[in-house]
Design a protein around this motif. Structure first.
Motif, mmCIF file in Angstrom:
data_model
loop_
_atom_site.group_PDB
_atom_site.id
_atom_site.type_symbol
_atom_site.label_atom_id
_atom_site.label_comp_id
_atom_site.label_asym_id
_atom_site.label_seq_id
_atom_site.Cartn_x
_atom_site.Cartn_y
_atom_site.Cartn_z
ATOM 1 N N ALA A 124 0.831 -1.207 0.000
ATOM 2 C CA ALA A 124 0.000 0.000 0.000
ATOM 3 C C ALA A 124 0.865 1.256 0.000
ATOM 4 O O ALA A 124 0.575 2.225 -0.730
ATOM 5 N N ASP A 125 1.928 1.272 0.785
ATOM 6 C CA ASP A 125 2.816 2.434 0.826
ATOM 7 C C ASP A 125 3.435 2.697 -0.539
ATOM 8 O O ASP A 125 3.537 3.850 -0.982
ATOM 9 N N TYR A 126 3.865 1.622 -1.215
ATOM 10 C CA TYR A 126 4.454 1.805 -2.548
ATOM 11 C C TYR A 126 3.429 2.406 -3.507
ATOM 12 O O TYR A 126 3.736 3.342 -4.256
ATOM 13 N N LEU A 127 2.210 1.884 -3.499
ATOM 14 C CA LEU A 127 1.182 2.386 -4.409
ATOM 15 C C LEU A 127 0.806 3.832 -4.093
ATOM 16 O O LEU A 127 0.552 4.625 -5.005
ATOM 17 N N LYS A 128 0.787 4.184 -2.830
ATOM 18 C CA LYS A 128 0.431 5.559 -2.467
ATOM 19 C C LYS A 128 1.518 6.555 -2.871
ATOM 20 O O LYS A 128 1.221 7.690 -3.200
ATOM 21 N N THR A 129 2.773 6.113 -2.856
ATOM 22 C CA THR A 129 3.855 7.014 -3.261
ATOM 23 C C THR A 129 4.125 6.952 -4.763
ATOM 24 O O THR A 129 4.943 7.719 -5.266
#
Length: 206
Positions: A124-129
């Motif tokens: 999720a962190d990768y997709l949000k950034t």
């Protein structure tokens, strides 16, 4: 020794003691899930908009968490030559894109396990950034059970991961799901290890 020299030496010693006292180790608390205490396996999230629940239970687990030799613990570091056919590569990434981490399941379960939360948070962190990246979540099963049952189980696994990503702040329109059931095993043996590696969601960047 003159008084000014004594005073200078005393000041230097005091400054050294103060500097050393400020360099002690800081106490760091244990890791806690950013998603809060309602996220680990066995805790449900109420979706009033019909997206379902992360903790859909399909029956008791036959294998404890300790029985699965887990599962890409050195994720993110290529200790091998990047050979996608090597066992080490498959254990680390499954069929996921290298920026993402696979998520593993207990036998006959679609629940996101507590020990897999950090992996899905990483995704999720990768997709949000990286807001221009979309993701395909692929649900997989081991080969026990009928093809039809495993296709449905793989879909529930993929959908639960999608729901989790949405709960963590990833836009729903960026996530697609597909189930392969038992049709694309990563490991073809019949050991508990092989089964544990095939019960998996992969995350493919698009």
């Amino acid at each position: 020794m003159t008084t000014p020299k004594r005073l200078t030496i005393a000041c230097a010693i005091a400054a050294t003691v103060l500097m050393l006292g400020g360099c002690g180790k800081k106490q760091v608390g244990p890791y806690t899930s950013k998603a809060g205490s309602n996220m680990p396996e066995g805790k449900s999230i109420d979706y009033s908009n019909g997206r379902g629940t992360i903790t859909e239970e399909l029956g008791p687990s036959e294998e404890s968490l300790d029985s699965a030799p887990l599962n890409g613990e050195n994720v993110g570091s290529l200790g091998f030559a990047g050979d996608k056919n090597s066992d080490e590569y498959k254990q680390t990434y499954g069929r996921s894109s290298m920026e993402m981490q696979p998520v593993y399941f207990d036998f006959d379960q679609a629940t996101i396990r507590g020990d897999q939360i950090q992996r899905i948070e990483h995704n999720a962190d990768y997709l949000k950034t990286n807001p221009n990246q979309n993701v395909l979540v692929e649900g997989n099963c081991d080969d026990r059970g009928t093809n039809e049952y495993n296709l449905a189980l793989g879909e529930r696994r993929a959908q639960n991961a999608k729901n989790y990503l949405i709960e963590l702040g990833v836009e729903e329109y960026r996530i697609r799901t597909i189930s392969y059931g038992e049709e694309r095993p990563l490991f073809t043996g019949q050991s508990d290890f092989d089964f544990s590696q095939n019960r998996r969601d992969d995350f493919i960047l698009e």
